[in-house]
Design a protein around this motif. Structure first.
Motif, PDB file in Angstrom:
ATOM      1  N   PRO A 174      12.780  -9.635   6.135  1.00 54.53           N
ATOM      2  CA  PRO A 174      12.915  -9.498   4.681  1.00 54.53           C
ATOM      3  C   PRO A 174      13.072 -10.837   3.975  1.00 54.53           C
ATOM      4  N   ILE A 175      13.498 -11.865   4.721  1.00 53.62           N
ATOM      5  CA  ILE A 175      13.699 -13.189   4.128  1.00 53.62           C
ATOM      6  C   ILE A 175      12.372 -13.878   3.841  1.00 53.62           C
ATOM      7  N   LEU A 176      11.373 -13.646   4.676  1.00 55.78           N
ATOM      8  CA  LEU A 176      10.093 -14.349   4.541  1.00 55.78           C
ATOM      9  C   LEU A 176       9.450 -14.159   3.168  1.00 55.78           C
ATOM     10  N   PRO A 177       9.344 -12.941   2.626  1.00 53.71           N
ATOM     11  CA  PRO A 177       8.774 -12.802   1.275  1.00 53.71           C
ATOM     12  C   PRO A 177       9.651 -13.433   0.195  1.00 53.71           C
ATOM     13  N   MET A 178      10.964 -13.489   0.431  1.00 50.08           N
ATOM     14  CA  MET A 178      11.852 -14.138  -0.540  1.00 50.08           C
ATOM     15  C   MET A 178      11.574 -15.633  -0.603  1.00 50.08           C
ATOM     16  N   VAL A 179      11.371 -16.244   0.563  1.00 49.94           N
ATOM     17  CA  VAL A 179      11.022 -17.666   0.616  1.00 49.94           C
ATOM     18  C   VAL A 179       9.745 -17.922  -0.167  1.00 49.94           C
ATOM     19  N   ARG A 180       8.731 -17.088   0.071  1.00 50.83           N
ATOM     20  CA  ARG A 180       7.459 -17.275  -0.627  1.00 50.83           C
ATOM     21  C   ARG A 180       7.626 -17.114  -2.131  1.00 50.83           C
ATOM     22  N   ASP A 181       8.437 -16.144  -2.531  1.00 50.12           N
ATOM     23  CA  ASP A 181       8.628 -15.898  -3.957  1.00 50.12           C
ATOM     24  C   ASP A 181       9.367 -17.053  -4.626  1.00 50.12           C
ATOM     25  N   ALA A 182      10.414 -17.557  -3.964  1.00 50.73           N
ATOM     26  CA  ALA A 182      11.138 -18.701  -4.521  1.00 50.73           C
ATOM     27  C   ALA A 182      10.221 -19.912  -4.636  1.00 50.73           C
ATOM     28  N   GLU A 183       9.394 -20.124  -3.631  1.00 52.45           N
ATOM     29  CA  GLU A 183       8.447 -21.240  -3.652  1.00 52.45           C
ATOM     30  C   GLU A 183       7.448 -21.077  -4.794  1.00 52.45           C
ATOM     31  N   ARG A 184       6.952 -19.866  -4.963  1.00 55.99           N
ATOM     32  CA  ARG A 184       5.976 -19.602  -6.032  1.00 55.99           C
ATOM     33  C   ARG A 184       6.565 -19.872  -7.404  1.00 55.99           C
ATOM     34  N   ARG A 185       7.846 -19.538  -7.581  1.00 56.19           N
ATOM     35  CA  ARG A 185       8.500 -19.708  -8.877  1.00 56.19           C
ATOM     36  C   ARG A 185       9.065 -21.114  -9.080  1.00 56.19           C
ATOM     37  N   GLY A 186       8.992 -21.947  -8.040  1.00 54.49           N
ATOM     38  CA  GLY A 186       9.501 -23.303  -8.164  1.00 54.49           C
ATOM     39  C   GLY A 186      11.015 -23.406  -8.158  1.00 54.49           C
ATOM     40  N   VAL A 187      11.694 -22.423  -7.553  1.00 55.13           N
ATOM     41  CA  VAL A 187      13.154 -22.428  -7.471  1.00 55.13           C
ATOM     42  C   VAL A 187      13.573 -23.125  -6.175  1.00 55.13           C
ATOM     43  N   PRO A 188      14.509 -24.073  -6.218  1.00 59.80           N
ATOM     44  CA  PRO A 188      14.944 -24.756  -4.996  1.00 59.80           C
ATOM     45  C   PRO A 188      15.501 -23.758  -3.971  1.00 59.80           C
ATOM     46  N   TRP A 189      15.177 -23.999  -2.704  1.00 59.74           N
ATOM     47  CA  TRP A 189      15.659 -23.107  -1.657  1.00 59.74           C
ATOM     48  C   TRP A 189      15.763 -23.853  -0.335  1.00 59.74           C
ATOM     49  N   GLN A 190      16.531 -23.277   0.572  1.00 62.40           N
ATOM     50  CA  GLN A 190      16.668 -23.785   1.930  1.00 62.40           C
ATOM     51  C   GLN A 190      16.818 -22.570   2.846  1.00 62.40           C
ATOM     52  N   LEU A 191      16.171 -22.643   4.012  1.00 65.89           N
ATOM     53  CA  LEU A 191      16.286 -21.576   4.995  1.00 65.89           C
ATOM     54  C   LEU A 191      16.865 -22.124   6.288  1.00 65.89           C
ATOM     55  N   VAL A 192      17.901 -21.458   6.804  1.00 61.97           N
ATOM     56  CA  VAL A 192      18.404 -21.739   8.148  1.00 61.97           C
ATOM     57  C   VAL A 192      18.151 -20.490   8.976  1.00 61.97           C
ATOM     58  N   TYR A 193      17.531 -20.679  10.135  1.00 61.38           N
ATOM     59  CA  TYR A 193      16.988 -19.566  10.919  1.00 61.38           C
ATOM     60  C   TYR A 193      17.372 -19.761  12.376  1.00 61.38           C
ATOM     61  N   GLY A 194      18.122 -18.817  12.914  1.00 58.69           N
ATOM     62  CA  GLY A 194      18.564 -18.893  14.295  1.00 58.69           C
ATOM     63  C   GLY A 194      17.973 -17.791  15.149  1.00 58.69           C
ATOM     64  N   GLY A 195      17.903 -18.046  16.452  1.00 62.60           N
ATOM     65  CA  GLY A 195      17.399 -17.055  17.397  1.00 62.60           C
ATOM     66  C   GLY A 195      17.811 -17.407  18.800  1.00 62.60           C
ATOM     67  N   ARG A 196      17.567 -16.484  19.728  1.00 65.96           N
ATOM     68  CA  ARG A 196      17.946 -16.734  21.124  1.00 65.96           C
ATOM     69  C   ARG A 196      17.168 -17.898  21.717  1.00 65.96           C
ATOM     70  N   ALA A 197      15.886 -17.977  21.397  1.00 67.14           N
ATOM     71  CA  ALA A 197      15.018 -19.034  21.908  1.00 67.14           C
ATOM     72  C   ALA A 197      13.870 -19.218  20.934  1.00 67.14           C
ATOM     73  N   ALA A 198      13.290 -20.420  20.898  1.00 70.39           N
ATOM     74  CA  ALA A 198      12.212 -20.705  19.951  1.00 70.39           C
ATOM     75  C   ALA A 198      11.042 -19.748  20.129  1.00 70.39           C
ATOM     76  N   GLU A 199      10.737 -19.400  21.380  1.00 66.70           N
ATOM     77  CA  GLU A 199       9.582 -18.527  21.607  1.00 66.70           C
ATOM     78  C   GLU A 199       9.810 -17.097  21.124  1.00 66.70           C
ATOM     79  N   SER A 200      11.053 -16.730  20.860  1.00 65.69           N
ATOM     80  CA  SER A 200      11.350 -15.377  20.369  1.00 65.69           C
ATOM     81  C   SER A 200      11.522 -15.330  18.851  1.00 65.69           C
ATOM     82  N   MET A 201      11.379 -16.485  18.182  1.00 63.27           N
ATOM     83  CA  MET A 201      11.578 -16.551  16.738  1.00 63.27           C
ATOM     84  C   MET A 201      10.234 -16.381  16.022  1.00 63.27           C
TER      85      MET A 201
END
Length: 324
Positions: A131-158
């Motif tokens: 659900p975060i991915l479309p929010m990132v795109r929307d914030a980018e489209r509107r020119g609103v500053p944003w930052q994403l921190v994304y964690g997972g068990r391993a890089a290949e599973s993200m």
């Protein structure tokens, strides 16, 4: 939970016949599924944060966040993690779902309302990126500053790392096998006026963000849960539910939910998760004070008492009048 009234797009109840258009591996154990209308029609609109209820040929239904583009009305995209202890939903998607196969969906329904802000901090854990991915795109489209921190068990599973790399250092990855979990104390230490936090992932991450950002002030954290939070046991009493549109009155015993009692009487209600997290059974309250036990409504929404989720919620008194 979100501090703004959730935006509902679609009924969340009517079923739409669809067909699988494409499946694609997005990470180890994660597949994205594109769905289009069986008759080729344009799909109902949705906003970042919305989810679908996917009804599989086996009859099993599961909720999945939309992770495509709201501008693309030709298809919906969801991301599905193959759960180790699957009850049949994710296992069927991974093992048996194929392009051209018919399925049904309910929705879109949005309980994770993505509201305006001066800036955003997105926090995702594992499949919570969907659900975060479309929010990132929307914030980018509107020119609103944003930052994403994304964690997972391993890089290949993200999942969706290829799409996220286009945003450069505004995306910080924290695979646990390469350095540990997201350093929440660093990201949440100093409140940022005007910045709102949107978080999705396992319960331990949501709880840590809500606790770690408590000093940011009320309404700063917006969270979506995949499972209901553990809650203290609360005694039930028998209540009377008046169904205004159906002109029926139902007595709900202490050992039954409002939703199940109404279903048993053949009244027009629909439920899915039965845990107060999906929003499918949202019902308007005409009279009475609900005893809210869901994980969807904000404090403001609870106080207003305008809607309730009868799969888990009851009445603070002995009588409710519902728009059923």
């Amino acid at each position: 939970m979100t501090s703004v009234a959730p935006v509902r797009t679609g009924t969340g109840k009517a079923e739409l016949p669809m067909v699988v258009r494409q499946l694609r591996w997005e990470a180890a154990g994660v597949v994205s599924v594109e769905l289009s209308a069986a008759d080729g029609r344009e799909l109902p609109p949705w906003r970042p944060g919305a989810h679908l209820e996917l009804v599989l040929p086996t009859g099993i239904s599961r909720q999945y966040s939309l992770c495509g583009s709201p501008e693309d009305r030709s298809a919906y995209r969801i991301g599905v993690l193959r759960e180790r202890n699957s009850r049949g939903g994710s296992e069927y998607v991974h093992a048996f779902l194929r392009p051209g196969q018919p399925v049904r969906v309910r929705g879109p329904l949005d309980n994770f309302g993505f509201g305006p802000a001066r800036a955003y901090l997105f926090v995702a854990g594992g499949i919570g990126i969907t659900p975060i991915l479309p929010m990132v795109r929307d914030a980018e489209r509107r020119g609103v500053p944003w930052q994403l921190v994304y964690g997972g068990r391993a890089a290949e599973s993200m999942a969706f790392l290829g799409e996220l790399r286009a945003y450069g250092d505004r995306v910080r990855l924290y695979p646990a096998d390469r350095g540990g979990r997201i350093p929440l104390a660093e990201w949440l230490g100093a409140p940022r006026p005007g910045t709102e936090i949107y978080v999705c992932g396992p319960e331990r991450l949501l709880a840590a963000v809500e606790e770690g950002a408590a000093h940011w002030g009320p309404g700063a954290v917006h969270a979506e849960r995949f499972k209901a939070r553990a809650k203290p046991a609360r005694p039930n009493t028998e209540i009377e539910v008046v169904c205004a549109r159906s002109d029926r009155t139902v007595t709900v015993p202490a050992d039954r939910s409002v939703l199940s009692a109404l279903e048993e009487e053949g009244l027009p209600v629909t439920g899915s998760c039965r845990e107060g997290i999906c929003g499918t059974c949202e019902t308007r309250v005409i009279e009475g004070v609900p005893d809210h036990r869901d994980d969807i409504l904000s404090g403001e929404d609870r106080t207003s008492g305008k809607v309730m989720y009868p799969c888990v919620s009851r009445a603070l008194g002995t009588r409710l009048v519902l728009d059923v």
